[in-house]
Motif scaffolding. Structure first.
Motif, PDB file in Angstrom:
ATOM      1  N   LEU A 238       0.822  -1.204   0.000  1.00 40.69           N
ATOM      2  CA  LEU A 238       0.000   0.000   0.000  1.00 40.69           C
ATOM      3  C   LEU A 238       0.860   1.259   0.000  1.00 40.69           C
ATOM      4  O   LEU A 238       0.555   2.231  -0.711  1.00 40.69           O
TER       5      LEU A 238
ATOM      6  N   LEU B  15       0.884   4.245  -2.813  1.00 38.75           N
ATOM      7  CA  LEU B  15       0.640   5.662  -2.500  1.00 38.75           C
ATOM      8  C   LEU B  15       1.846   6.554  -2.780  1.00 38.75           C
ATOM      9  O   LEU B  15       1.691   7.708  -3.191  1.00 38.75           O
TER      10      LEU B  15
ATOM     11  N   GLY C 179      -5.188  -0.758  -0.934  1.00 42.29           N
ATOM     12  CA  GLY C 179      -4.332  -0.759  -2.115  1.00 42.29           C
ATOM     13  C   GLY C 179      -5.080  -1.144  -3.367  1.00 42.29           C
ATOM     14  O   GLY C 179      -4.897  -0.534  -4.432  1.00 42.29           O
TER      15      GLY C 179
ATOM     16  N   VAL D 155      -7.245   1.821  -4.531  1.00 38.53           N
ATOM     17  CA  VAL D 155      -6.469   2.849  -5.248  1.00 38.53           C
ATOM     18  C   VAL D 155      -6.122   2.369  -6.642  1.00 38.53           C
ATOM     19  O   VAL D 155      -6.253   3.122  -7.623  1.00 38.53           O
TER      20      VAL D 155
ATOM     21  N   VAL E 194      -9.196   6.260   1.912  1.00 37.69           N
ATOM     22  CA  VAL E 194      -7.874   6.369   1.279  1.00 37.69           C
ATOM     23  C   VAL E 194      -8.013   6.857  -0.158  1.00 37.69           C
ATOM     24  O   VAL E 194      -7.258   7.725  -0.608  1.00 37.69           O
TER      25      VAL E 194
ATOM     26  N   GLY F 288      -6.745  10.465  -1.277  1.00 33.59           N
ATOM     27  CA  GLY F 288      -5.651  10.430  -2.247  1.00 33.59           C
ATOM     28  C   GLY F 288      -5.970  11.145  -3.541  1.00 33.59           C
ATOM     29  O   GLY F 288      -5.065  11.476  -4.318  1.00 33.59           O
TER      30      GLY F 288
ATOM     31  N   VAL G 140      -0.788   4.696   7.162  1.00 27.49           N
ATOM     32  CA  VAL G 140      -1.397   5.146   5.908  1.00 27.49           C
ATOM     33  C   VAL G 140      -1.646   6.648   5.945  1.00 27.49           C
ATOM     34  O   VAL G 140      -1.450   7.355   4.949  1.00 27.49           O
TER      35      VAL G 140
ATOM     36  N   ALA H 181       1.501   8.329   5.107  1.00 26.55           N
ATOM     37  CA  ALA H 181       1.769   8.269   3.664  1.00 26.55           C
ATOM     38  C   ALA H 181       0.914   9.275   2.902  1.00 26.55           C
ATOM     39  O   ALA H 181       1.390   9.926   1.951  1.00 26.55           O
ATOM     40  N   LEU H 182      -0.343   9.431   3.298  1.00 22.41           N
ATOM     41  CA  LEU H 182      -1.218  10.394   2.616  1.00 22.41           C
ATOM     42  C   LEU H 182      -0.748  11.825   2.855  1.00 22.41           C
ATOM     43  O   LEU H 182      -0.832  12.673   1.955  1.00 22.41           O
TER      44      LEU H 182
ATOM     45  N   ARG I 226       2.028  12.365   0.583  1.00 20.57           N
ATOM     46  CA  ARG I 226       1.574  12.385  -0.810  1.00 20.57           C
ATOM     47  C   ARG I 226       0.935  13.722  -1.185  1.00 20.57           C
ATOM     48  O   ARG I 226       0.990  14.138  -2.347  1.00 20.57           O
TER      49      ARG I 226
END
Length: 569
Positions: free
Chosen positions: A96, A100, A145, A148, A186, A190, A344, A347-348, A351
Motif C-alpha cells: 500500500l 501511495l 491498495g 487505489v 484512502v 488520495g 497510511v 503516507a497520505l 503524498r
C-alpha cells in the motif's frame, strides 16, 4: 528500496519470532484447541460459534487445521501461523505504501513505523488474538491498495481480489466491517480533486463488499448474542483516556517501554509519565506542522482520528461493565489495527501537495527513525519478559504427560482459574480443554480410582468432602440389596448441583447399573464382580439415590458411602 523494505520485514519477523520462541498457549487459545477436539473441522458447531461476542469462523478454521494436523498444544505450528499472518500483513502494508508513494526512499521509513512499533505486539503474541488482529491488519492495507489501483486503472481483478481479501478478514474478525470504509477514505483523500470520479471507479469493489456484508450479517445475527456494555460515563471516559494517554500516544514514540501484569491477565502498557507528555507533545507538534504545511491535512487527521474513536467506542460497548478495569484499554489489543491506519495517514500526508515550504532537516530523519526503532525494540523485550511469566504452557505440558500415562477414566473438573476462568464454562472443563489430546483416558461420569489434577497439572489422590451420605441398609452383611430399581435414602436432601457419590458395592458378576439422584439424569456405571468402590458424578437434587441393574441377572449389595464434592486427599 525493495531490498531495504524486504530486509526490514525480515528483521521484524525475526524479532517477533524471538518473542514467540518462549511463548505458548494462553487463555482463549485453550477454547479454540478444545473445540477443535470436540467437533469436526467443517461443522457449524465449530465454525459458527459465539466466542465471547466474536463471530470468527475463519479464525476457528485456522486453529482447527493447525490442531488436527499437528496435534493439541503443539506450539510451533501455532507460532508459525502467527508469523505467516504477520508476514502477509507487513507485505500488504508495504504494498500500500508503494502504491501511495511509489518507490521513494521515504517508504521504508514510514514502513518502519508499522514494523517495529509496539502497538501491534500484544495482539500478535497471543494466538487467539492474532487470528483476529492480523487478518484485519492485512485486509485494511490490501483492500485499500486494491481500491487505489482500481481507481487508477479500472481493472476488474483489483475488485475481485479486494472483495476476496475483505471476505477473508471479515471471516476472522467482525471489526473488518471497517475495511471498505477505510479503503474509500484512502481513495477519497488520495484524489481530493476528483473524489466522486475516483469512488465511482471503485463501484465494483463497493458493491461486492455490500454482498459480503449481507451474507456475513445473516451468520452474525443468527449466531451472536450482541454484547452490551454497562459502562457509566466515568468508566467510559476512564477507558478512553487510559487507552489514548497510556496506550496509543506513547506507542507513537515506540513505547510504552514498561509493561505491568496482574496474572492471569495479559500485560498492559505502563509508560513513564515523561513518555506520555512527550508523546502528546510530539503528536500536537506534528498535527500543527502538517496543518500548516500540507494541503488536505485536516481531512486526513479527521479520518485517522475517527478510526481511533470508532475503535474506542467498540471497546467501551463490548467490554465495559462492573468488573472492567481501566487497564483493559492499556493492553493495546483494541488499538492494534490503528497502527495500519496511522501509517497510511502518514503516507497520505507525504503524498499531498505542500501548502507552504516547510522542510525537515535531512540530518534529523535518520536519528528520529533510529530512536523510534530502538524504543520499539526495548518495548518488545520488556513485553516478552512480562508475557513469558505465564505458567499455562508448563501446566499444559504436565497435564498432557499425565494423561498419556493413565488409562483409567477420570472424573471431569475445571482447569485452575489462572489457566481459564470459570466464566468460560463449560469450555473450562478438563474434558473440553483436553478433548484433542491423544493419548488420554476418558473423562467419564464414573471411575474406580478417584484422583484429581492440582494447580500444576499433576494427578493426585482425591476424596469426597461429605455433605450427605447413603444411610446403612436393612440387610445384615449386605446393606441395600439391589436386584431391581431401588431408592437408597440419604441422610438429608441435596440441592440441585453437581455431586460425587462413593458407591461401595459387592457385585455377583460383571455388568453395569444406572444411577441417579431422586431428581436428576441417569448415568450408566460399570461394576465388576466382588467387593469394590466406584465414584459416580451426578447432577440433580433430592433425598435419595436411585440404583437399577442394567445387566440381566446382576444383583448387588450396597453399603453406606459419602456424597459431596471432590477435594485432594
Amino acid at each position: 528500496m525493495h531490498r531495504i523494505a524486504l530486509a526490514l520485514v525480515a528483521a521484524q519477523l525475526v524479532v517477533r519470532g524471538l518473542v514467540l520462541a518462549q511463548g505458548g498457549f494462553y487463555w482463549d487459545d485453550l477454547i479454540l484447541v478444545g473445540r477443535a477436539g470436540q467437533y469436526p473441522l467443517w461443522s457449524a458447531s465449530f465454525l459458527l460459534y459465539d466466542h465471547d461476542g466474536h463471530f470468527m469462523p475463519g479464525a476457528f478454521l485456522i486453529a482447527g487445521v493447525v490442531t488436527k494436523l499437528f496435534g493439541a498444544y503443539v506450539w510451533w505450528p501455532a507460532a508459525a501461523s502467527l508469523l505467516l499472518l504477520q508476514a502477509v500483513a507487513s507485505l500488504a502494508v508495504w504494498r500500500l505504501l508503494r502504491i501511495l508513494l511509489g518507490d521513494r526512499p521515504i517508504v521504508p521509513v514510514v514502513l518502519s513505523g508499522y514494523l517495529f512499533g509496539a502497538l501491534t505486539l500484544p495482539s500478535f503474541a497471543w494466538w487467539a488474538a492474532g487470528l483476529n488482529a492480523l487478518p484485519l491488519q492485512a485486509a485494511l492495507a490490501w483492500v485499500a491498495g486494491d481500491a487505489v489501483r482500481l481507481a487508477e486503472t479500472g481493472r476488474a481483478r483489483h475488485a475481485v481480489t479486494g472483495v476476496a481479501v475483505f471476505a477473508a478478514g471479515l471471516a476472522c474478525f467482525e471489526k473488518s466491517l471497517l475495511v471498505p470504509f477505510v479503503a474509500a477514505a484512502v481513495v477519497a483523500l488520495g484524489y481530493r480533486g476528483c473524489v466522486r470520479a475516483a469512488l465511482w471507479r471503485c463501484r465494483r469493489l463497493w458493491l461486492g463488499s455490500v454482498v459480503v456484508i449481507a451474507v456475513w450479517a445473516v451468520g452474525y445475527f443468527t449466531v451472536v448474542r450482541l454484547p452490551t456494555g454497562q459502562a457509566a460515563a466515568d468508566q467510559a471516559g476512564g477507558l478512553v483516556s487510559h487507552g489514548l494517554s497510556r496506550g496509543l500516544v506513547p506507542a507513537l514514540l515506540g513505547g510504552p517501554v514498561r509493561w505491568e501484569r496482574w496474572l492471569p491477565g495479559p500485560p498492559w502498557a505502563d509508560p513513564p509519565g515523561v513518555m506520555v507528555v512527550a508523546g502528546w507533545s510530539a503528536l500536537a507538534a506534528v498535527v500543527v506542522a502538517t496543518l500548516y504545511a500540507r494541503r488536505g491535512a485536516a481531512a486526513i487527521w479527521i479520518a485517522a482520528g475517527g478510526y481511533v474513536a470508532v475503535s474506542q467506542v467498540a471497546m467501551v460497548l463490548g467490554r465495559s461493565g462492573p468488573g472492567t478495569t481501566f487497564e483493559l484499554s492499556q493492553t493495546l489489543r483494541y488499538l492494534a489495527d490503528s497502527s495500519v491506519v496511522l501509517v497510511v495517514a502518514a503516507a497520505l500526508l507525504i503524498r499531498t501537495s505542500a501548502r507552504r515550504p516547510v522542510r525537515l532537516p535531512g540530518w534529523a530523519v535518520a536519528p528520529a527513525i533510529a530512536c523510534f526503532v530502538a524504543v520499539g525494540l526495548i518495548s518488545t523485550v520488556t513485553f516478552a519478559r512480562s508475557w513469558h511469566t505465564d505458567r499455562t504452557p508448563d501446566y499444559l505440558t504436565t497435564v498432557r504427560a499425565t494423561l498419556a500415562a493413565r488409562s483409567t477414566p477420570l472424573l471431569d473438573q475445571p482447569v485452575p482459574p489462572r489457566v481459564l476462568l470459570p466464566i468460560g464454562y463449560p469450555n473450562n472443563l478438563m474434558s473440553h480443554v483436553f478433548a484433542a489430546v491423544r493419548p488420554r483416558p476418558a473423562f467419564g461420569t464414573s471411575t474406580p480410582d478417584l484422583q484429581m489434577f492440582d494447580d500444576t497439572g499433576r494427578l493426585i489422590p482425591a476424596g469426597i468432602a461429605p455433605v450427605r451420605a447413603v444411610v446403612a441398609g436393612p440387610e445384615p452383611r449386605c446393606g441395600h440389596r439391589v436386584d431391581v430399581l431401588a431408592t437408597l435414602p440419604l441422610t438429608g436432601p441435596l440441592a440441585d448441583w453437581e455431586w460425587t457419590v462413593e458407591l461401595n458395592y459387592l457385585a455377583a458378576r460383571d455388568g453395569s447399573v444406572s444411577v441417579s439422584l431422586t431428581d436428576g439424569p441417569t448415568v450408566r456405571v460399570p461394576v465388576v464382580a466382588g467387593l469394590h468402590q466406584v465414584y459416580v458424578r451426578l447432577t440433580g437434587s433430592g433425598d435419595g439415590l436411585r440404583v437399577r441393574p442394567v445387566t440381566a441377572g446382576l444383583d448387588l449389595c450396597i453399603a453406606p458411602g459419602p456424597v459431596g464434592g471432590v477435594l485432594p486427599r
